[in-house]
Write a protein that holds these residues in place. Structure first.
Motif, PDB file in Angstrom:
ATOM      1  N   LYS A   1       0.805  -1.222   0.000  1.00  0.00           N
ATOM      2  CA  LYS A   1       0.000   0.000   0.000  1.00  0.00           C
ATOM      3  C   LYS A   1       0.838   1.272   0.000  1.00  0.00           C
ATOM      4  CE  LYS A   1      -3.936  -1.977   2.504  1.00  0.00           C
ATOM      5  NZ  LYS A   1      -4.780  -1.872   3.729  1.00  0.00           N
ATOM      6  N   PHE A   2       2.109   1.141   0.438  1.00  0.00           N
ATOM      7  CA  PHE A   2       2.905   2.346   0.630  1.00  0.00           C
ATOM      8  C   PHE A   2       4.132   2.397  -0.285  1.00  0.00           C
ATOM      9  CE2 PHE A   2       0.679   1.165   4.522  1.00  0.00           C
ATOM     10  CZ  PHE A   2      -0.108   2.285   4.713  1.00  0.00           C
ATOM     11  N   ASP A   3       4.064   1.663  -1.386  1.00  0.00           N
ATOM     12  CA  ASP A   3       5.196   1.631  -2.319  1.00  0.00           C
ATOM     13  C   ASP A   3       5.532   3.005  -2.884  1.00  0.00           C
ATOM     14  OD1 ASP A   3       5.548  -1.032  -1.919  1.00  0.00           O
ATOM     15  OD2 ASP A   3       4.819  -1.690  -3.872  1.00  0.00           O
ATOM     16  N   ALA A   4       4.557   3.902  -2.909  1.00  0.00           N
ATOM     17  CA  ALA A   4       4.786   5.243  -3.462  1.00  0.00           C
ATOM     18  C   ALA A   4       5.836   6.020  -2.688  1.00  0.00           C
ATOM     19  CB  ALA A   4       3.475   6.035  -3.482  1.00  0.00           C
ATOM     20  N   VAL A   5       6.051   5.645  -1.418  1.00  0.00           N
ATOM     21  CA  VAL A   5       7.022   6.381  -0.605  1.00  0.00           C
ATOM     22  C   VAL A   5       8.177   5.504  -0.124  1.00  0.00           C
ATOM     23  CG1 VAL A   5       5.499   8.241   0.142  1.00  0.00           C
ATOM     24  CG2 VAL A   5       5.475   6.081   1.400  1.00  0.00           C
ATOM     25  N   VAL A   6       8.300   4.309  -0.682  1.00  0.00           N
ATOM     26  CA  VAL A   6       9.419   3.437  -0.301  1.00  0.00           C
ATOM     27  C   VAL A   6      10.724   4.028  -0.829  1.00  0.00           C
ATOM     28  CG1 VAL A   6      10.502   1.198  -0.740  1.00  0.00           C
ATOM     29  CG2 VAL A   6       8.105   1.306  -0.062  1.00  0.00           C
ATOM     30  N   GLU A   7      11.702   4.147   0.046  1.00  0.00           N
ATOM     31  CA  GLU A   7      12.998   4.715  -0.310  1.00  0.00           C
ATOM     32  C   GLU A   7      13.875   3.713  -1.053  1.00  0.00           C
ATOM     33  OE1 GLU A   7      16.452   7.509   0.212  1.00  0.00           O
ATOM     34  OE2 GLU A   7      14.277   7.715   0.135  1.00  0.00           O
ATOM     35  N   LYS A   8      13.858   2.457  -0.590  1.00  0.00           N
ATOM     36  CA  LYS A   8      14.745   1.452  -1.169  1.00  0.00           C
ATOM     37  C   LYS A   8      14.213   0.065  -0.841  1.00  0.00           C
ATOM     38  CE  LYS A   8      19.145  -0.026  -2.348  1.00  0.00           C
ATOM     39  NZ  LYS A   8      19.328  -0.310  -3.755  1.00  0.00           N
ATOM     40  N   VAL A   9      14.516  -0.897  -1.734  1.00  0.00           N
ATOM     41  CA  VAL A   9      14.112  -2.289  -1.551  1.00  0.00           C
ATOM     42  C   VAL A   9      15.350  -3.175  -1.665  1.00  0.00           C
ATOM     43  CG1 VAL A   9      12.698  -4.178  -2.446  1.00  0.00           C
ATOM     44  CG2 VAL A   9      11.834  -1.833  -2.555  1.00  0.00           C
ATOM     45  N   TRP A  10      15.428  -4.180  -0.771  1.00  0.00           N
ATOM     46  CA  TRP A  10      16.531  -5.151  -0.816  1.00  0.00           C
ATOM     47  C   TRP A  10      15.951  -6.562  -0.900  1.00  0.00           C
ATOM     48  CZ3 TRP A  10      16.268  -1.030   2.489  1.00  0.00           C
ATOM     49  CH2 TRP A  10      17.303  -0.077   2.410  1.00  0.00           C
ATOM     50  N   HIS A  11      16.748  -7.472  -1.464  1.00  0.00           N
ATOM     51  CA  HIS A  11      16.342  -8.868  -1.560  1.00  0.00           C
ATOM     52  C   HIS A  11      17.344  -9.809  -0.902  1.00  0.00           C
ATOM     53  CE1 HIS A  11      14.249  -6.871  -4.985  1.00  0.00           C
ATOM     54  NE2 HIS A  11      13.241  -7.549  -4.457  1.00  0.00           N
ATOM     55  N   THR A  12      18.420  -9.244  -0.349  1.00  0.00           N
ATOM     56  CA  THR A  12      19.446 -10.045   0.311  1.00  0.00           C
ATOM     57  C   THR A  12      19.838  -9.379   1.625  1.00  0.00           C
ATOM     58  OG1 THR A  12      20.311 -10.714  -1.846  1.00  0.00           O
ATOM     59  CG2 THR A  12      21.726 -11.117   0.061  1.00  0.00           C
ATOM     60  N   ALA A  13      19.965 -10.208   2.685  1.00  0.00           N
ATOM     61  CA  ALA A  13      20.351  -9.703   4.000  1.00  0.00           C
ATOM     62  C   ALA A  13      21.577 -10.451   4.510  1.00  0.00           C
ATOM     63  CB  ALA A  13      19.201  -9.859   4.988  1.00  0.00           C
TER      64      ALA A  13
ATOM     65  N   LEU B   1      26.051 -15.282   7.896  1.00  0.00           N
ATOM     66  CA  LEU B   1      25.000 -15.790   7.028  1.00  0.00           C
ATOM     67  C   LEU B   1      24.642 -14.780   5.949  1.00  0.00           C
ATOM     68  CD1 LEU B   1      22.492 -17.133   9.735  1.00  0.00           C
ATOM     69  CD2 LEU B   1      24.148 -18.488   8.436  1.00  0.00           C
ATOM     70  N   THR B   2      24.383 -15.277   4.754  1.00  0.00           N
ATOM     71  CA  THR B   2      23.773 -14.482   3.691  1.00  0.00           C
ATOM     72  C   THR B   2      22.377 -15.039   3.478  1.00  0.00           C
ATOM     73  OG1 THR B   2      25.875 -13.997   2.621  1.00  0.00           O
ATOM     74  CG2 THR B   2      23.891 -13.767   1.290  1.00  0.00           C
TER      75      THR B   2
ATOM     76  N   VAL C   1      22.672  -5.297  -0.641  1.00  0.00           N
ATOM     77  CA  VAL C   1      22.665  -6.182   0.524  1.00  0.00           C
ATOM     78  C   VAL C   1      22.618  -5.342   1.800  1.00  0.00           C
ATOM     79  CG1 VAL C   1      23.870  -8.011   1.756  1.00  0.00           C
ATOM     80  CG2 VAL C   1      24.039  -7.885  -0.745  1.00  0.00           C
ATOM     81  N   PHE C   2      21.640  -5.596   2.677  1.00  0.00           N
ATOM     82  CA  PHE C   2      21.590  -4.876   3.944  1.00  0.00           C
ATOM     83  C   PHE C   2      21.999  -5.805   5.074  1.00  0.00           C
ATOM     84  CE2 PHE C   2      17.482  -6.936   4.036  1.00  0.00           C
ATOM     85  CZ  PHE C   2      17.174  -7.097   5.375  1.00  0.00           C
ATOM     86  N   THR C   3      22.458  -5.227   6.162  1.00  0.00           N
ATOM     87  CA  THR C   3      22.867  -5.995   7.334  1.00  0.00           C
ATOM     88  C   THR C   3      21.743  -5.977   8.358  1.00  0.00           C
ATOM     89  OG1 THR C   3      25.196  -5.464   6.973  1.00  0.00           O
ATOM     90  CG2 THR C   3      24.570  -6.218   9.175  1.00  0.00           C
TER      91      THR C   3
ATOM     92  N   VAL D   1      22.599  -2.020   9.185  1.00  0.00           N
ATOM     93  CA  VAL D   1      23.049  -1.169   8.077  1.00  0.00           C
ATOM     94  C   VAL D   1      22.081  -1.273   6.902  1.00  0.00           C
ATOM     95  CG1 VAL D   1      24.933  -0.605   6.497  1.00  0.00           C
ATOM     96  CG2 VAL D   1      25.457  -1.584   8.737  1.00  0.00           C
ATOM     97  N   LEU D   2      21.586  -0.106   6.466  1.00  0.00           N
ATOM     98  CA  LEU D   2      20.777  -0.021   5.256  1.00  0.00           C
ATOM     99  C   LEU D   2      21.538   0.808   4.227  1.00  0.00           C
ATOM    100  CD1 LEU D   2      17.209   0.755   6.685  1.00  0.00           C
ATOM    101  CD2 LEU D   2      18.137  -1.462   6.002  1.00  0.00           C
ATOM    102  N   PRO D   3      22.157   0.174   3.232  1.00  0.00           N
ATOM    103  CA  PRO D   3      22.899   0.930   2.224  1.00  0.00           C
ATOM    104  C   PRO D   3      21.966   1.411   1.103  1.00  0.00           C
ATOM    105  CG  PRO D   3      23.246  -1.412   1.902  1.00  0.00           C
ATOM    106  CD  PRO D   3      22.291  -1.274   3.065  1.00  0.00           C
ATOM    107  N   PHE D   4      21.851   2.712   0.946  1.00  0.00           N
ATOM    108  CA  PHE D   4      20.983   3.275  -0.080  1.00  0.00           C
ATOM    109  C   PHE D   4      21.694   3.377  -1.429  1.00  0.00           C
ATOM    110  CE2 PHE D   4      19.481   5.242   3.972  1.00  0.00           C
ATOM    111  CZ  PHE D   4      18.303   4.526   4.067  1.00  0.00           C
ATOM    112  N   SER D   5      23.004   3.516  -1.383  1.00  0.00           N
ATOM    113  CA  SER D   5      23.826   3.575  -2.597  1.00  0.00           C
ATOM    114  C   SER D   5      25.244   3.172  -2.208  1.00  0.00           C
ATOM    115  CB  SER D   5      23.802   4.976  -3.200  1.00  0.00           C
ATOM    116  OG  SER D   5      24.539   5.879  -2.385  1.00  0.00           O
ATOM    117  N   GLU D   6      26.157   3.259  -3.139  1.00  0.00           N
ATOM    118  CA  GLU D   6      27.552   2.920  -2.832  1.00  0.00           C
ATOM    119  C   GLU D   6      28.192   3.927  -1.890  1.00  0.00           C
ATOM    120  OE1 GLU D   6      29.434   2.597  -6.633  1.00  0.00           O
ATOM    121  OE2 GLU D   6      28.925   0.460  -6.844  1.00  0.00           O
ATOM    122  N   THR D   7      27.591   5.114  -1.776  1.00  0.00           N
ATOM    123  CA  THR D   7      28.189   6.178  -0.960  1.00  0.00           C
ATOM    124  C   THR D   7      27.268   6.701   0.139  1.00  0.00           C
ATOM    125  OG1 THR D   7      27.430   7.846  -2.556  1.00  0.00           O
ATOM    126  CG2 THR D   7      29.664   6.965  -2.860  1.00  0.00           C
ATOM    127  N   LYS D   8      26.106   6.059   0.333  1.00  0.00           N
ATOM    128  CA  LYS D   8      25.149   6.563   1.331  1.00  0.00           C
ATOM    129  C   LYS D   8      24.493   5.393   2.045  1.00  0.00           C
ATOM    130  CE  LYS D   8      20.988   9.459   1.749  1.00  0.00           C
ATOM    131  NZ  LYS D   8      19.963  10.239   0.999  1.00  0.00           N
TER     132      LYS D   8
END
Length: 384
Positions: free
Chosen positions: A60-72, A81-82, A181-183, A200-207
């Protein structure tokens, strides 16, 4: 003459629960003729938190999602663990984006009104009177997100774990993060054998958002968080220089306090004040979404809004988990090592979402079987 301060529903608190409830009310034709007020002392103009959650497919709130990950990743002194999330997406939303989007959606609705005021008292009766710092208001029903005062005065009778944290959104000069990949938890930086970890939530390679989180019965000084964050960034990414874009701090109560006892015929507690934060994890986003749907379904069915919002077996599981963390906090790393290494992603997420059948619950229990949980089970079972 119409009273502009009288409403069919008055929502106290424009946080996650209040705004999710208002959004769902605004979308349902059943409530198109109802007047709804939202009262809060803040205009919600700052990014005061980040919500992260998992779900399958579109939400329902995908319009404001900042980032999506599929690996932790999960790290501890013993295991690494991966975790491939497969059918699940792990999503994060910045609070300011959610606030702005929700306010924009609701401001176009003629039957909704935002009120900037601080509620000082509620007089509960057939028509509820809400006394604010500036004015008084009335409503046929009030949804109140404020924590009951008894939570503070009677807390010694219940188990309380503080989920307290400090995090930085940082920006670096050169690429150092792996943005796909997020931690989830990194326990290699524990504080005095407590249940404490880096997230850790990495939004980009530098953020990235880098956060130090505790699940403990105690609190710590500010320098404990900052020392751990600096040590982690230096150790893992060789970072001694970076720009702090935002700072996030918080303390979420993980507790078995019976918030649901404070509903009345005309006042429904919601959000943290209604016990919508899952006691054993502090997760709230998806639990809020589910509870909002139940509240609305209850109203339309002619039932009390709070009717059967909670599943008793999961409240019991939460009590046991909280008791272990309270009495033997050093066991936290072992608990999460076992949880993540011995169960499938689907089973873990379904369990945390309170969607599992008892056969799945047994698999979780088997993975966590220990003397600590046996002792906690009997303490909870025979608690007066």
């Amino acid at each position: 003459m119409q009273n502009d301060n009288h409403f069919d529903y008055l929502i106290i608190g424009n946080g996650l629960a209040g705004l999710q409830l208002a959004l769902e009310l605004s979308k349902d034709p059943f409530f198109a003729t109802y007047t709804i007020g939202l009262i809060d002392p803040s205009e919600k103009s700052e990014n005061d938190k980040t919500w992260s959650f998992w779900e399958q497919g579109r939400g329902k709130f995908d319009a404001v999602v900042e980032k999506v990950w599929h690996t932790a990743k999960f790290e501890s002194p013993k295991i690494s663990l991966t975790l491939l999330l497969k059918a699940y997406d792990y999503k994060t939303i910045r609070a300011i984006d959610f606030y702005n989007w929700a306010k924009n959606e609701l401001s176009s609705k003629e039957n909704f009104k935002f009120i900037l005021d601080t509620v000082q008292e509620i007089k509960d009766s057939e028509i509820v009177e809400v006394i604010g710092e500036h004015q008084s208001y009335s409503a046929k029903h009030v949804f109140d997100s404020r924590v009951p005062k008894e939570f503070y005065s009677e807390q010694s009778h219940y188990t309380l774990i503080h989920q307290h944290f400090k995090g930085w959104v940082i920006e670096t000069e050169s690429a150092c993060f792996q943005p796909e990949v997020f931690t989830m938890m990194d326990y290699r930086f524990q504080y005095k054998d407590s249940t404490s970890f880096i997230y850790v939530l990495p939004f980009s390679e530098t953020k990235a958002l880098v956060e130090y989180t505790f699940f403990t019965p105690f609190l710590v000084e500010d320098d404990v968080y900052e020392t751990a964050l600096k040590t982690y960034l230096k150790s893992e990414y060789n970072l001694s220089r970076f720009k702090i874009l935002e700072t996030e701090v918080g303390n979420i109560p993980m507790t078995d306090f019976p918030f649901w006892k404070y509903h009345t015929e005309h006042v429904t507690k919601i959000g943290t004040g209604g016990g919508w934060v899952k006691g054993s994890t502090g997760y709230s986003f998806k639990h809020t979404e589910k509870n909002v749907s139940k509240v609305i379904a209850n109203i339309k069915a002619g039932k009390k809004p709070s009717h059967r919002l909670f599943k008793k077996k999961f409240k019991f599981y939460d009590k046991i988990f909280l008791k272990v963390l309270h009495d033997e906090n050093e066991k936290g790393v072992w608990i999460f090592e076992s949880f993540y290494s011995k169960n499938t992603i689907r089973t873990m997420f379904r369990f945390l979402d309170e969607e599992t059948a008892f056969s799945e619950d047994l698999a979780i229990m088997k993975s966590l079987f220990s003397m600590a949980f046996i002792k906690a089970f009997f303490k909870v079972l025979f608690k007066p």
